[in-house]
Write a protein that holds these residues in place. Structure first.
Motif, PDB file in Angstrom:
ATOM      1  N   ARG A   1       0.973  -1.184   0.003  1.00 30.44           N
ATOM      2  CA  ARG A   1       0.025  -0.236   0.184  1.00 30.44           C
ATOM      3  C   ARG A   1       0.802   1.283   0.050  1.00 30.44           C
ATOM      4  NH1 ARG A   1      -3.874  -1.443   5.036  1.00 30.44           N
ATOM      5  NH2 ARG A   1      -4.589  -3.621   4.305  1.00 30.44           N
ATOM      6  N   VAL A   2       2.275   1.142   0.354  1.00 35.01           N
ATOM      7  CA  VAL A   2       2.854   2.418   0.449  1.00 35.01           C
ATOM      8  C   VAL A   2       2.932   3.147  -0.919  1.00 35.01           C
ATOM      9  CG1 VAL A   2       5.029   1.289  -0.492  1.00 35.01           C
ATOM     10  CG2 VAL A   2       5.203   3.204   1.424  1.00 35.01           C
ATOM     11  N   THR A   3       2.770   2.848  -2.098  1.00 36.67           N
ATOM     12  CA  THR A   3       2.771   3.371  -3.130  1.00 36.67           C
ATOM     13  C   THR A   3       1.269   3.998  -3.441  1.00 36.67           C
ATOM     14  OG1 THR A   3       1.888   1.556  -4.410  1.00 36.67           O
ATOM     15  CG2 THR A   3       4.211   2.050  -4.611  1.00 36.67           C
ATOM     16  N   LEU A   4       0.286   4.011  -2.568  1.00 39.78           N
ATOM     17  CA  LEU A   4      -0.974   4.745  -2.530  1.00 39.78           C
ATOM     18  C   LEU A   4      -0.620   5.965  -1.811  1.00 39.78           C
ATOM     19  CD1 LEU A   4      -3.282   1.707  -1.808  1.00 39.78           C
ATOM     20  CD2 LEU A   4      -2.517   2.665  -4.214  1.00 39.78           C
TER      21      LEU A   4
ATOM     22  N   GLY B   1      14.515   6.887  13.517  1.00 37.64           N
ATOM     23  CA  GLY B   1      13.193   7.117  14.137  1.00 37.64           C
ATOM     24  C   GLY B   1      12.043   7.343  13.228  1.00 37.64           C
ATOM     25  N   THR B   2      12.227   7.455  12.167  1.00 33.99           N
ATOM     26  CA  THR B   2      11.197   7.587  10.986  1.00 33.99           C
ATOM     27  C   THR B   2      11.542   6.686   9.851  1.00 33.99           C
ATOM     28  OG1 THR B   2      12.483   9.564  10.081  1.00 33.99           O
ATOM     29  CG2 THR B   2      10.649  10.102  11.393  1.00 33.99           C
ATOM     30  N   VAL B   3      10.665   6.472   9.157  1.00 34.32           N
ATOM     31  CA  VAL B   3      10.353   5.715   7.768  1.00 34.32           C
ATOM     32  C   VAL B   3      10.623   6.524   6.639  1.00 34.32           C
ATOM     33  CG1 VAL B   3       9.664   3.779   6.455  1.00 34.32           C
ATOM     34  CG2 VAL B   3       9.409   3.485   8.941  1.00 34.32           C
ATOM     35  N   ARG B   4      11.577   6.590   5.882  1.00 33.83           N
ATOM     36  CA  ARG B   4      11.701   7.177   4.648  1.00 33.83           C
ATOM     37  C   ARG B   4      11.655   6.273   3.400  1.00 33.83           C
ATOM     38  NH1 ARG B   4      16.317  12.108   6.017  1.00 33.83           N
ATOM     39  NH2 ARG B   4      15.063  13.072   7.694  1.00 33.83           N
ATOM     40  N   SER B   5      11.605   6.910   2.417  1.00 37.09           N
ATOM     41  CA  SER B   5      11.562   5.903   1.083  1.00 37.09           C
ATOM     42  C   SER B   5      12.760   5.137   0.801  1.00 37.09           C
ATOM     43  CB  SER B   5      11.246   6.596  -0.126  1.00 37.09           C
ATOM     44  OG  SER B   5      12.012   7.642  -0.456  1.00 37.09           O
ATOM     45  N   THR B   6      14.055   5.906   1.252  1.00 33.52           N
ATOM     46  CA  THR B   6      15.414   5.249   1.164  1.00 33.52           C
ATOM     47  C   THR B   6      15.740   4.331   2.162  1.00 33.52           C
ATOM     48  OG1 THR B   6      16.356   7.251   2.159  1.00 33.52           O
ATOM     49  CG2 THR B   6      16.099   7.487  -0.092  1.00 33.52           C
ATOM     50  N   ARG B   7      15.112   4.305   3.086  1.00 32.31           N
ATOM     51  CA  ARG B   7      15.241   3.436   4.255  1.00 32.31           C
ATOM     52  C   ARG B   7      14.196   2.140   4.337  1.00 32.31           C
ATOM     53  NH1 ARG B   7      15.665   8.116   9.021  1.00 32.31           N
ATOM     54  NH2 ARG B   7      17.418   9.180   8.339  1.00 32.31           N
TER      55      ARG B   7
ATOM     56  N   ILE C   1       6.177  -5.041  -6.473  1.00 33.31           N
ATOM     57  CA  ILE C   1       6.934  -3.938  -5.474  1.00 33.31           C
ATOM     58  C   ILE C   1       8.397  -4.201  -5.946  1.00 33.31           C
ATOM     59  CG2 ILE C   1       5.216  -4.162  -3.694  1.00 33.31           C
ATOM     60  CD1 ILE C   1       7.456  -5.502  -1.851  1.00 33.31           C
ATOM     61  N   SER C   2       9.240  -3.228  -5.663  1.00 30.27           N
ATOM     62  CA  SER C   2      10.800  -3.261  -5.834  1.00 30.27           C
ATOM     63  C   SER C   2      11.061  -4.288  -4.682  1.00 30.27           C
ATOM     64  CB  SER C   2      11.014  -1.699  -5.562  1.00 30.27           C
ATOM     65  OG  SER C   2      12.782  -1.896  -5.796  1.00 30.27           O
TER      66      SER C   2
END
Length: 349
Positions: free
Chosen positions: A120-123, A190-196, A265-266
């Motif tokens: 769902r992250v792409t949504l 502490g956060t979720v970024r697209s690169t992580r 997904i990737s």
């Protein structure tokens, strides 16, 4: 109450090396398990009375099929994983108790959380509930490793052994250790970024793999199903067109092909590697669960088809090795040990 997708680094008592680490007694574990069950009863429609009466409530909660089915269905709902999701809050709080038995209960539902989250992250929907739980797992593993990477020693083939001889002369007679890094050292996030994102989910799956022998088979089957969805391939292209197995699989998957392709997904190596290690356990598991084995076979075929499509040499070799395990398991076993040296009076020149 909303969940902020942040995570404090919490040291698990079983892995802490500090001299002041708390001592967990059976009574503490029993009380925490009852508190968790009581909190869960206010979220789900019903909780079997046997859970509260059990002498090992955490173990009963881990293996209760009715409760697992209710939690799984809630996690799969389209609106699950948001910041105000009570079930995600319960999973987060339960893992932070640092009770190993209760942490297993949370890990049991990691495949569904990771599957729903990555699909769902792409949504671009807010999924702070899922992210908070994933960050808690990542922080636990970061603290446990204490800045060290996960490595494995590889024998140095430049030195002779009982299995081989080498003609090369080594300057250093001492046997040196060649270390291969399986998982690099971790940095706190502490956060979720697209690169992580792939790294954080991958580390959570590495934690899952480290406890996999204690996790019910149903959880592993869930992961195998999501592997097929993530790959975007149903694996039928690897079956022989004329075989009965190929025809059966083709007929079963015609209506599911669109669903599989939509979930693609990737799959970077940092996410794919722990997945393949889990599949290897499912194929070689001593439990001999037929449903789990068939699900792992299907997942391996799908991921191999994806690797061929992406022309990813590392993934092709890894998934191809899993398929060789499948092939070897399908061959008749005559009890022959191919590592045993046969005795014969015939000299072959």
């Amino acid at each position: 109450m909303s969940i902020d997708a942040t995570s404090d680094t919490t040291t698990s008592p079983e892995n802490s090396t500090t001299p002041n680490k708390p001592h967990i007694t059976w009574q503490d574990s029993y009380s925490d398990a009852h508190i968790a069950i009581e909190a869960l009863s206010s979220i789900l429609q019903s909780i079997p009375p046997s859970l509260s009466k059990s002498e090992t409530p955490a173990y009963s909660l881990l293996h209760d099929p009715e409760t697992a089915d209710q939690i799984s269905r809630r996690l799969r709902q389209p609106d699950s994983g948001a910041g105000d999701d009570d079930l995600c809050r319960w999973l987060y709080d339960t893992f932070q108790t640092s009770q190993p038995d209760l942490q297993l209960v949370v890990l049991r539902f990691l495949p569904i959380m990771a599957g729903a989250y990555l699909s769902r992250v792409t949504l671009h929907k807010p999924l702070a509930g899922f992210e908070a739980v994933l960050l808690a797992l990542y922080a636990h593993e970061t603290t446990s490793r204490d800045g060290h990477s996960v490595t494995v020693s590889i024998p140095d083939l430049s030195h002779s052994s009982i299995y081989h001889e080498t003609k090369q002369t080594s300057k250093n007679t001492a046997t040196e250790l060649n270390l291969a890094v399986i998982s690099p050292s971790l940095e706190p996030h502490g956060t979720v970024r697209s690169t992580r994102r792939a790294r954080i989910v991958g580390v959570a799956l590495e934690l899952y793999y480290s406890k996999i022998s204690n996790i019910p088979a149903g959880s592993k089957i869930d992961l195998c199903e999501f592997c097929r969805i993530w790959s975007g391939h149903d694996g039928t292209e690897l079956e022989s067109p004329g075989s009965s197995e190929g025809k059966e699989i083709e007929g079963e998957n015609l209506e599911n092909k669109n669903k599989v392709k939509k979930g693609r997904i990737s799959l970077p190596w940092e996410l794919l590697q722990p997945v393949l290690r889990i599949l290897g356990h499912c194929l070689m598991s001593p439990e001999k669960d037929k449903e789990l084995y068939e699900a792992a076979c299907a997942a391996s075929r799908s991921l191999h088809a994806r690797s061929l499509h992406d022309i990813n040499s590392k993934a092709i070799l890894a998934t191809g090795s899993l398929l060789k395990l499948v092939k070897l398991a399908a061959e008749p076993n005559d009890g022959i040990d191919h590592t045993e040296i046969t005795l014969s009076n015939v000299i072959t020149i």
